[in-house]
Write an enzyme that holds these catalytic residues in place. Structure first.
Site, PDB file in Angstrom:
ATOM      1  CB  SER A   1      -0.893  -0.003   1.240  1.00 19.87           C
ATOM      2  OG  SER A   1      -0.094  -0.158   2.399  1.00 19.87           O
TER       3      SER A   1
ATOM      4  CB  THR B   1       4.352  -3.380   5.753  1.00 22.54           C
ATOM      5  OG1 THR B   1       3.270  -2.465   5.960  1.00 22.54           O
ATOM      6  CG2 THR B   1       4.039  -4.292   4.619  1.00 22.54           C
ATOM      7  CG  HIS B   2       3.899   0.583   8.690  1.00 24.16           C
ATOM      8  ND1 HIS B   2       3.432   0.050   7.513  1.00 24.16           N
ATOM      9  CD2 HIS B   2       3.935   1.930   8.508  1.00 24.16           C
ATOM     10  CE1 HIS B   2       3.197   1.028   6.651  1.00 24.16           C
ATOM     11  NE2 HIS B   2       3.491   2.182   7.233  1.00 24.16           N
TER      12      HIS B   2
ATOM     13  CB  THR C   1      -5.588 -10.654   5.426  1.00 22.38           C
ATOM     14  OG1 THR C   1      -5.757  -9.252   5.268  1.00 22.38           O
ATOM     15  CG2 THR C   1      -4.390 -10.937   6.299  1.00 22.38           C
TER      16      THR C   1
ATOM     17  CE1 TYR D   1      -3.658   0.732  -1.216  1.00 18.53           C
ATOM     18  CE2 TYR D   1      -3.251  -1.619  -1.367  1.00 18.53           C
ATOM     19  CZ  TYR D   1      -3.240  -0.366  -1.939  1.00 18.53           C
ATOM     20  OH  TYR D   1      -2.812  -0.219  -3.241  1.00 18.53           O
ATOM     21  N   GLY D   2      -5.345  -0.193   5.248  1.00 16.35           N
ATOM     22  CA  GLY D   2      -5.736  -0.995   6.414  1.00 16.35           C
ATOM     23  C   GLY D   2      -7.161  -0.870   6.909  1.00 16.35           C
TER      24      GLY D   2
ATOM     25  CB  CYS E   1       0.114  -4.992   1.277  1.00 13.08           C
ATOM     26  SG  CYS E   1      -1.169  -4.131   2.191  1.00 13.08           S
TER      27      CYS E   1
HETATM   28  N1  DGL Z   1       0.844  -2.227   4.350  1.00  9.88           N
HETATM   29  C1  DGL Z   1      -0.259  -2.373   5.275  1.00  9.88           C
HETATM   30  C2  DGL Z   1      -0.283  -3.769   5.863  1.00  9.88           C
HETATM   31  O1  DGL Z   1       0.745  -4.442   5.922  1.00  9.88           O
HETATM   32  C3  DGL Z   1      -0.178  -1.361   6.395  1.00  9.88           C
HETATM   33  C4  DGL Z   1      -0.406   0.056   5.955  1.00  9.88           C
HETATM   34  C5  DGL Z   1      -1.786   0.291   5.430  1.00  9.88           C
HETATM   35  O2  DGL Z   1      -2.769   0.263   6.219  1.00  9.88           O
HETATM   36  O3  DGL Z   1      -1.909   0.468   4.241  1.00  9.88           O
HETATM   37  O4  DGL Z   1      -1.307  -4.234   6.275  1.00  9.88           O
END
Ligand code: DGL
Length: 270
Positions: free
Chosen positions: A11, A187-188, A78, A42-43, A73
């Site tokens: 994302s 990811t973070h 998921t 995206y979350g 991501c």
């Molecule tokens: N890249 C998203 C994840 O790993 C986290 C950031 C987002 O919410 O886009 O779920």
């Protein structure tokens, strides 16, 4: 042997934590990374939007002659992975299965924790995958929606009272359930490993989904005789927007200076 690049998308820039692992575990591979920085996060988004975004991200990467895709991501992995796989005739790896396999192999007391975005937790994907591997493992999940914006604002250092307060609020109840393994399903979160580790204590094993995906990619490419020849692999970076703090943030996720120019993409055209 196959010297074509591997496509990786996320994302935003968080997926660079997975790129970092791939570059260490598969140093000969060329990587094309796309971060959808104009539409991050995206979350919190719906299943329909996530599928639309995932399809566009895959179409962009497939405009290159790539041999495989890693969906770095957690949220797309998921919610949209089975559809993306069904629609594409190349290996597409997500971050869920490799992390679940590691968690099931690792847990001694069969109590596994998951922290991730709201969309990932809501999907139930980690629970389903773990239960398919071992029905007896209990999965305790917690959405941590404040972690992504805090990390993106540089608040991930040990001693930062804001992130430490938020982390304790999310994690102490999870620790008190007695889990011995915790999947960092976003990811973070690798940037928060030290803070999370201190709260969870030394007896809780932390699983980095990007690292597990990189090992899985190595196994897949090896099994299909698709590894690149021995050489120094290169990464090329694309993004759908470049905010002013782009370079600094990218360097944090990559844990090395972002020296290369990042190329622009109009993702809505894919
Ligand atoms: N890249 C998203 C994840 O790993 C986290 C950031 C987002 O919410 O886009 O779920």
């Amino acid at each position: 042997m196959d010297n074509r690049p591997i496509g990786v998308f996320d994302s935003g820039l968080g997926g660079l934590t997975a790129v970092r692992q791939m570059r260490s575990i598969l140093p000969s591979e060329n990587i094309i990374y796309f971060g959808d920085t104009s539409r991050v996060p995206y979350g919190g988004r719906s299943q329909e939007i996530l599928l639309k975004y995932g399809r566009q991200d895959v179409r962009f990467l497939r405009s290159f002659d790539i041999k495989a895709i890693v969906v770095a991501c957690g949220t797309v992995s998921t919610t949209a992975l089975p559809t993306l796989r069904a629609e594409n005739d190349l290996p597409i790896l997500g971050v869920v299965e490799p992390a679940c396999r590691r968690a099931v192999g690792q847990t001694r007391n069969k109590r596994v924790g998951l922290i991730a975005t709201a969309a990932s937790v809501r999907s139930g994907s980690y629970e389903r995958t773990i239960h398919a591997l071992d029905e007896g493992v209990e999965v305790i999940s917690k959405a941590c929606p404040l972690f992504v914006p805090l990390v993106e604002n540089g608040r991930y250092q040990v001693g930062d009272s804001v992130i430490e307060t938020v982390a304790r609020e999310y994690l102490v109840p999870l620790r008190d359930t007695g889990i011995d393994t915790l999947i960092l399903g976003c990811t973070h979160y690798p940037l928060l490993t030290e803070i999370i580790g201190r709260i969870m204590g030394p007896d809780v094993m932390l699983i980095d989904t990007g690292e597990e995906a990189a090992w899985e990619l190595k196994r897949t490419l090896t099994a299909q005789d698709m590894l690149a020849e021995e050489r120094m692999g290169e990464a090329t970076f694309y993004a759908s927007d470049q905010p002013s703090d782009f370079g600094a943030l990218a360097s944090c996720f990559l844990r090395e200076p972002m020296e290369k120019a990042v190329l622009p993409v109009d993702i809505e055209t894919y």
